[in-house]
Design a protein around this motif. Sequence first.
Motif, PDB file in Angstrom:
ATOM      1  N   THR A   1     -32.090   1.953 -23.515  1.00 56.34           N
ATOM      2  CA  THR A   1     -31.329   1.153 -22.551  1.00 56.34           C
ATOM      3  C   THR A   1     -30.875   2.020 -21.374  1.00 56.34           C
ATOM      4  N   HIS A   2     -31.016   3.329 -21.532  1.00 51.73           N
ATOM      5  CA  HIS A   2     -30.709   4.240 -20.414  1.00 51.73           C
ATOM      6  C   HIS A   2     -31.458   5.554 -20.620  1.00 51.73           C
ATOM      7  N   THR A   3     -31.575   6.325 -19.517  1.00 51.16           N
ATOM      8  CA  THR A   3     -32.302   7.600 -19.619  1.00 51.16           C
ATOM      9  C   THR A   3     -31.436   8.706 -20.200  1.00 51.16           C
ATOM     10  N   SER A   4     -30.181   8.385 -20.564  1.00 52.48           N
ATOM     11  CA  SER A   4     -29.328   9.412 -21.163  1.00 52.48           C
ATOM     12  C   SER A   4     -29.924   9.943 -22.462  1.00 52.48           C
ATOM     13  N   SER A   5     -30.812   9.144 -23.079  1.00 56.47           N
ATOM     14  CA  SER A   5     -31.460   9.616 -24.315  1.00 56.47           C
ATOM     15  C   SER A   5     -32.290  10.875 -24.059  1.00 56.47           C
TER      16      SER A   5
ATOM     17  N   TYR B   1     -34.743  -0.476 -20.490  1.00 58.98           N
ATOM     18  CA  TYR B   1     -34.878  -1.898 -20.825  1.00 58.98           C
ATOM     19  C   TYR B   1     -33.545  -2.466 -21.311  1.00 58.98           C
ATOM     20  N   ARG B   2     -33.207  -3.637 -20.846  1.00 60.28           N
ATOM     21  CA  ARG B   2     -32.026  -4.331 -21.380  1.00 60.28           C
ATOM     22  C   ARG B   2     -32.325  -5.817 -21.487  1.00 60.28           C
ATOM     23  N   ASN B   3     -31.765  -6.399 -22.514  1.00 61.52           N
ATOM     24  CA  ASN B   3     -32.034  -7.813 -22.767  1.00 61.52           C
ATOM     25  C   ASN B   3     -31.181  -8.693 -21.858  1.00 61.52           C
TER      26      ASN B   3
ATOM     27  N   HIS C   1     -35.190   1.016 -13.493  1.00 60.48           N
ATOM     28  CA  HIS C   1     -35.471   2.456 -13.503  1.00 60.48           C
ATOM     29  C   HIS C   1     -34.210   3.263 -13.237  1.00 60.48           C
ATOM     30  N   GLN C   2     -34.101   4.368 -13.936  1.00 63.02           N
ATOM     31  CA  GLN C   2     -32.944   5.233 -13.730  1.00 63.02           C
ATOM     32  C   GLN C   2     -33.405   6.659 -13.486  1.00 63.02           C
ATOM     33  N   VAL C   3     -32.509   7.435 -12.885  1.00 65.60           N
ATOM     34  CA  VAL C   3     -32.716   8.881 -12.848  1.00 65.60           C
ATOM     35  C   VAL C   3     -31.432   9.504 -13.371  1.00 65.60           C
ATOM     36  N   GLU C   4     -31.583  10.403 -14.298  1.00 64.45           N
ATOM     37  CA  GLU C   4     -30.463  11.045 -14.961  1.00 64.45           C
ATOM     38  C   GLU C   4     -30.498  12.524 -14.595  1.00 64.45           C
ATOM     39  N   ALA C   5     -29.337  13.124 -14.406  1.00 70.15           N
ATOM     40  CA  ALA C   5     -29.344  14.580 -14.205  1.00 70.15           C
ATOM     41  C   ALA C   5     -28.387  15.215 -15.201  1.00 70.15           C
TER      42      ALA C   5
ATOM     43  N   PHE D   1     -22.232  18.967 -16.651  1.00 75.85           N
ATOM     44  CA  PHE D   1     -22.024  17.641 -16.076  1.00 75.85           C
ATOM     45  C   PHE D   1     -23.302  16.825 -16.185  1.00 75.85           C
ATOM     46  N   ALA D   2     -23.127  15.500 -16.114  1.00 78.96           N
ATOM     47  CA  ALA D   2     -24.274  14.589 -16.170  1.00 78.96           C
ATOM     48  C   ALA D   2     -24.050  13.480 -15.161  1.00 78.96           C
ATOM     49  N   LEU D   3     -25.124  12.907 -14.724  1.00 78.92           N
ATOM     50  CA  LEU D   3     -25.002  11.737 -13.854  1.00 78.92           C
ATOM     51  C   LEU D   3     -26.217  10.852 -14.037  1.00 78.92           C
TER      52      LEU D   3
HETATM   53  N1  DAH Z   1     -26.215   5.878 -18.801  1.00 75.08           N
HETATM   54  C1  DAH Z   1     -25.380   5.218 -17.832  1.00 75.08           C
HETATM   55  C2  DAH Z   1     -25.844   3.780 -17.649  1.00 75.08           C
HETATM   56  O1  DAH Z   1     -26.931   3.454 -18.059  1.00 75.08           O
HETATM   57  C3  DAH Z   1     -25.426   5.910 -16.520  1.00 75.08           C
HETATM   58  C4  DAH Z   1     -24.750   7.224 -16.597  1.00 75.08           C
HETATM   59  C5  DAH Z   1     -23.388   7.306 -16.355  1.00 75.08           C
HETATM   60  C6  DAH Z   1     -25.438   8.372 -16.933  1.00 75.08           C
HETATM   61  C7  DAH Z   1     -22.729   8.525 -16.426  1.00 75.08           C
HETATM   62  C8  DAH Z   1     -24.786   9.603 -17.014  1.00 75.08           C
HETATM   63  C9  DAH Z   1     -23.427   9.634 -16.747  1.00 75.08           C
HETATM   64  O2  DAH Z   1     -25.405  10.733 -17.329  1.00 75.08           O
HETATM   65  O3  DAH Z   1     -22.788  10.858 -16.812  1.00 75.08           O
HETATM   66  O4  DAH Z   1     -25.142   2.978 -17.118  1.00 75.08           O
END
Ligand code: DAH
Length: 339
Positions: free
Chosen positions: A165-169, A191-193, A205-209, A302-304
């Motif tokens: 559901t997010h690229t945090s994985s 993907y989200r329902n 689509h997401q980009v994670e850092a 940190f993450a974003l």
């Molecule tokens: N995973 C979050 C989402 O799908 C987005 C996100 C928020 C990612 C904060 C991060 C973070 O790495 O630090 O909404």
Amino acid sequence: MKQKIQKLLDELSGLSIQTHEELENFRLRFMSKKGLISSLFSEFKSVPAEEKKDVGAAMNVLKNRVAELYESVKRSLEQSEGDTSGEDLTRTAYPIPMGTRHPLSLVREEICRIFNRLGFSIALGPEIEDDWHVFESLNFADDHPARDMQDTFFVSTSPELLLRTHTSSVQTRVMTSQKPPIRIICPGRVYRNEAISARAHCFFHQVEALYIDENVTFADLRQTLLFFAQEMFDANTRIRLRPSYFPFTEPSAEMDISCNICGGEGCSFCKHTGWVEILGCGMVDPNVLENCGIDSKKYSGFALGMGVERITNLKYRVSDLRLFSENDKRFLKQFESAK
Ligand code: DAH
């Protein structure tokens, strides 16, 4: 004469013509001016009057058979060659129209390029994931609403597999397989329902850092965000961080940029606030580091995470999400001159 005609009819029924050359020989032999049929017609003049009716009928049968055979062989030879009849095979090819890059690819690549310049390298992970990588390792409590069937597409129950559901994985995948310092950027589809509408889609689509090292602070996060916003939009862009909540970061924030349409003056796009939200971020929660085997006393990070569709909307004013996956060439063509 009747016998002669009968012999030719017999010959026709056993004839096999395979090539254009054989067909042309057949035409010359039977159908040309000096061919068999016209010589039969010349001979016809000397046929006794009482036989003329019979012989004439037989000649017509022969003539029709020859014509039918010629046409049907010609047709089947042309078909087996992809029917190139009448085409000039030496003509110059028509120019093939140039395709265009998809706007989401353009924006995703631009985001990655900006982070590449800060030393972040690309990391990818699977779209079909397990609960641990998507939720549990990231500090989602057992009853967190994002685990609910309404949000997540489950693929199987044992083993429990789901669409991320997010690229945090991808953070978790990298943290469990690499040692700090870690500096990665993870683009990918999620993907989200959700019911499909102009503002929501079941995939996007997401980009994670993620940056983990000794002594990484919130100031590093803020400076990275400012650099990103000014590179992505323009050098006058300002940023604002609002406190927020994500299970995997503490503290957490959402980042707004000064509205790039009105320059912060206030317009209908930014709902007259002068600001638009573009991403979520925060300091990686020590629990997450420990879950992934990283010593949280020594390391911080940190993450974003941001939505590529959202950034594309801001850059190119594409406000209906459905346009991105409809493959309408008229829509895609508008990005022809984008780099
Ligand atoms: N995973 C979050 C989402 O799908 C987005 C996100 C928020 C990612 C904060 C991060 C973070 O790495 O630090 O909404």
